[in-house]
Design a protein around this motif. Structure first.
Motif, short mmCIF file in Angstrom:
data_model
loop_
_atom_site.label_atom_id
_atom_site.label_comp_id
_atom_site.label_asym_id
_atom_site.label_seq_id
_atom_site.Cartn_x
_atom_site.Cartn_y
_atom_site.Cartn_z
N HIS A 73 -0.28 46.84 2.44
CA HIS A 73 -1.40 47.78 2.56
C HIS A 73 -2.68 47.13 2.20
CE1 HIS A 73 -0.38 47.78 -1.88
NE2 HIS A 73 -1.61 48.04 -2.14
N LEU A 74 -2.70 45.71 1.59
CA LEU A 74 -3.93 45.09 1.39
C LEU A 74 -4.26 44.48 2.49
CD1 LEU A 74 -2.92 43.42 -2.12
CD2 LEU A 74 -4.09 45.38 -1.47
N PHE A 75 -3.45 44.49 3.71
CA PHE A 75 -3.74 43.76 5.10
C PHE A 75 -4.61 44.67 6.21
CE2 PHE A 75 -1.32 40.96 2.75
CZ PHE A 75 -1.69 39.68 2.86
N VAL A 76 -4.55 45.96 5.73
CA VAL A 76 -4.95 46.82 6.79
C VAL A 76 -6.06 47.70 6.29
CG1 VAL A 76 -2.66 47.23 7.89
CG2 VAL A 76 -3.56 48.84 5.85
N ASP A 77 -6.93 48.12 7.23
CA ASP A 77 -8.13 49.03 6.86
C ASP A 77 -7.63 50.08 5.77
OD1 ASP A 77 -9.71 47.20 8.19
OD2 ASP A 77 -9.99 48.74 9.93
N SER A 78 -8.84 50.77 5.01
CA SER A 78 -8.40 51.55 4.08
C SER A 78 -7.91 52.73 4.72
CB SER A 78 -9.54 51.84 3.00
OG SER A 78 -10.78 51.82 3.88
N ALA A 79 -8.59 53.06 5.87
CA ALA A 79 -8.15 54.51 6.52
C ALA A 79 -6.63 54.33 6.88
CB ALA A 79 -8.91 54.72 7.84
N LEU A 80 -6.12 53.11 7.05
CA LEU A 80 -4.59 53.13 7.43
C LEU A 80 -3.47 52.77 6.49
CD1 LEU A 80 -5.48 51.18 10.50
CD2 LEU A 80 -4.99 53.29 10.64
N VAL A 81 -4.02 52.75 5.16
CA VAL A 81 -3.05 52.47 4.19
C VAL A 81 -1.95 53.26 3.95
CG1 VAL A 81 -4.77 50.93 2.64
CG2 VAL A 81 -4.42 53.50 2.21
N ASN A 82 -2.12 54.64 4.23
CA ASN A 82 -1.06 55.49 4.31
C ASN A 82 0.08 55.20 5.22
OD1 ASN A 82 -1.77 57.28 2.04
ND2 ASN A 82 -3.03 58.58 3.40
N GLN A 83 -0.18 54.63 6.16
CA GLN A 83 0.65 53.95 7.19
C GLN A 83 1.31 52.93 6.89
OE1 GLN A 83 -0.43 55.13 11.41
NE2 GLN A 83 -2.33 55.83 10.28
N ALA A 84 0.91 51.91 6.02
CA ALA A 84 1.11 50.65 5.87
C ALA A 84 2.54 49.99 5.63
CB ALA A 84 0.40 49.94 4.54
N TYR A 85 3.27 51.35 5.40
CA TYR A 85 4.96 50.98 4.84
C TYR A 85 5.73 51.83 6.08
CZ TYR A 85 2.92 48.34 1.13
OH TYR A 85 2.15 47.24 0.64
N GLU A 86 5.16 52.17 6.79
CA GLU A 86 5.85 52.53 8.10
C GLU A 86 6.17 51.58 9.16
OE1 GLU A 86 3.37 55.88 9.49
OE2 GLU A 86 3.63 56.84 8.02
N ASP A 87 7.28 51.82 9.84
CA ASP A 87 7.75 50.66 10.63
C ASP A 87 6.64 50.81 11.97
OD1 ASP A 87 8.82 48.47 11.39
OD2 ASP A 87 10.52 49.43 12.46
N THR A 88 5.68 50.19 11.93
CA THR A 88 4.47 50.49 12.92
C THR A 88 3.58 49.60 13.12
OG1 THR A 88 2.75 52.43 13.92
CG2 THR A 88 3.12 52.13 11.52
N LEU A 127 5.11 26.67 11.72
CA LEU A 127 3.76 26.85 12.44
C LEU A 127 3.81 28.15 12.86
CD1 LEU A 127 1.13 26.06 13.71
CD2 LEU A 127 2.49 25.42 15.75
N GLU A 128 2.98 29.32 12.68
CA GLU A 128 2.87 30.60 13.10
C GLU A 128 1.45 30.57 14.14
OE1 GLU A 128 0.73 33.43 10.79
OE2 GLU A 128 2.07 35.07 11.73
N ILE A 129 1.64 30.95 15.41
CA ILE A 129 0.71 31.30 16.35
C ILE A 129 0.17 32.62 16.18
CG2 ILE A 129 -0.11 30.81 18.79
CD1 ILE A 129 1.64 28.21 17.50
N GLY A 130 -0.96 32.74 15.96
CA GLY A 130 -1.54 34.25 15.75
C GLY A 130 -1.63 34.69 14.33
N THR A 131 -2.79 33.92 13.69
CA THR A 131 -2.51 34.48 12.30
C THR A 131 -2.91 35.87 11.85
OG1 THR A 131 -3.66 32.36 11.94
CG2 THR A 131 -3.73 33.98 9.95
N GLY A 132 -3.73 36.49 12.86
CA GLY A 132 -4.15 38.03 12.84
C GLY A 132 -5.07 38.34 11.32
N CYS A 133 -4.20 39.17 10.67
CA CYS A 133 -5.00 39.50 9.48
C CYS A 133 -4.31 38.80 8.21
CB CYS A 133 -4.71 41.04 9.05
SG CYS A 133 -3.02 41.51 9.17
N GLY A 134 -3.18 37.95 8.59
CA GLY A 134 -2.32 37.02 7.46
C GLY A 134 -1.35 37.45 6.94
N TYR A 135 -0.88 38.88 7.32
CA TYR A 135 0.05 39.31 6.67
C TYR A 135 1.56 38.69 6.79
CZ TYR A 135 4.06 42.57 5.69
OH TYR A 135 5.38 42.90 5.29
N GLN A 136 1.90 38.04 8.14
CA GLN A 136 2.89 37.57 8.42
C GLN A 136 2.67 36.17 7.77
OE1 GLN A 136 5.71 37.82 11.96
NE2 GLN A 136 4.58 36.01 12.41
#
Ligand code: SAH
Length: 256
Positions: A73-88, A127-136
Motif C-alpha cells: 500500500h505504500l507503493f500506490v497512490d492514496s486513492a488506491l490503497v484499498n485495493q493494494a492487497y487485491e490480486d490486481t 537484475l530487474e528490468i522495469g523498476t516502476g514504483c519499486g515494489y517488486q
C-alpha cells in the motif's frame, strides 16, 4: 521445485518474529506511513493476501515471506490503497502499472528454480528490468543478495527512489537507463526478471546471465499475445520454456 534455504529467514508461517537478515529487517521495521483507508492493521490484510497466494500454488517460503513483509500500500497512490492487497495490477503513473502480487510471486518463485540457485541454496545477484514504483525491487531485496533495478522513465525512477528511501534497503541499487542493454557492471546475474514485455529477448540479457542462471520475462508471441518465458543458461546453451499467458506493459527502448 527445490526451495533455496536462507539461514535466518524463517518461513512466514512458522513465526512472526522479525527476520534476522539485515535487509529483510529493514523492510519489516522501516517507518511506515499510516495505512490510510486500510483500517488499523495492514499486516492482517497482507497476510490474507499471502494465504491466497499460498492457496493458489505459490510454495516458496522465501517468496511468501517477502510478499508478507513488503507493504504494497505504500507503493500506490492514496486513492488506491484499498485495493493494494487485491490480486490486481494498479496504475503507477506515466501509463505504467504495478504487477499483480500473484505474478510478482510467480516470477520470483521461477527465479528460485534456476540451477545456480538450487545448487548454491540462495539467490545471488538479480537484475530487474522495469523498476516502476519499486515494489517488486523491494520484494526481491528480501530474497536475493543483491538487486539491480533499471527504469527507462525518469519520473518512475524518481518515484521508486522516494518509495524505497524510507526502507533503507542496503542491497538494492536503482538505475536510470535503457534496460534492454542490461547492466553489465552489476553482472553476471543469477537471475534477470523483466516487468515489461517485448517481441525479442535482448541479447545483452542472455550475455549477462551466469551459467546456471535464469531469465524470466513476458514476451510477445506470434499470436500477438504475451506469455511468460523462462530461459535457462546451461553449459551447453540456452533452454527455453513458454508458460502461461500474461499481460505486461510493453518493453521500450531508450529513456524518457
Ligand atoms: N516492477 C514494477 C512494475 C513496473 S511496470 C513495479 O513493481 O512497480 C514495467 C516498467 O518497465 C515500466 O515502468 C516501464 O517504464 C519499464 N520499462 C519498459 N521498457 C523498459 C526498458 N527498456 N528499460 C527499463 N525499464 C523499462
Amino acid at each position: 521445485m527445490n526451495q533455496p534455504k536462507r539461514p535466518g529467514f524463517p518461513a512466514w508461517i512458522a513465526t512472526s518474529a522479525a527476520p534476522k537478515t539485515v535487509n529483510a529487517r529493514a523492510v519489516a521495521t522501516a517507518p511506515a506511513m499510516a495505512p490510510v483507508g486500510l483500517g488499523l492493521d495492514s499486516a492482517a490484510v497482507r497476510m490474507r493476501m499471502v494465504q491466497r497466494l499460498a492457496a493458489s500454488g505459490i510454495q516458496s517460503p522465501n517468496v511468501l515471506g517477502a510478499l508478507g513483509r513488503v507493504e504494497r500500500h505504500l507503493f500506490v497512490d492514496s486513492a488506491l490503497v484499498n485495493q493494494a492487497y487485491e490480486d490486481t495490477s494498479l496504475p503507477i503513473g506515466l501509463q505504467q502499472t504495478i504487477s499483480k502480487p500473484s505474478v510478482v510471486a510467480r516470477m520470483i518463485e521461477l527465479l528460485e528454480g534456476a540451477e545456480c540457485v538450487r545448487s548454491s541454496g540462495s539467490l545471488g545477484r538479480i537484475l530487474e528490468i522495469g523498476t516502476g514504483c519499486g515494489y517488486q525491487a523491494a520484494v526481491l531485496s528480501c530474497v536475493a543478495k543483491q538487486v539491480y533495478s533499471i527504469e527507462r522513465l525518469r519520473g518512475l525512477h524518481e518515484k521508486a527512489r522516494n518509495n524505497l528511501r524510507a526502507l533503507r534497503l542496503t542491497n538494492v541499487q536503482l538505475l536510470f537507463g535503457d534496460g534492454m542493454l542490461g547492466y553489465a557492471q552489476g553482472g553476471p546475474y543469477a537471475g534477470i526478471i523483466s516487468a515489461a514485455g517485448g517481441e525479442v529477448i535482448p541479447k545483452a540479457w542472455l550475455d549477462q546471465l551466469v551459467v546456471g542462471g535464469r531469465l524470466v520475462a513476458p514476451t510477445v508471441r506470434s499470436t500477438g499475445q504475451q506469455a511468460l518465458l523462462v530461459v535457462d543458461k546451461t553449459p551447453h546453451g540456452f533452454t527455453e520454456s513458454v508458460l502461461e499467458a500474461v499481460h505486461f506493459v510493453p518493453l521500450k527502448s531508450g529513456i524518457a
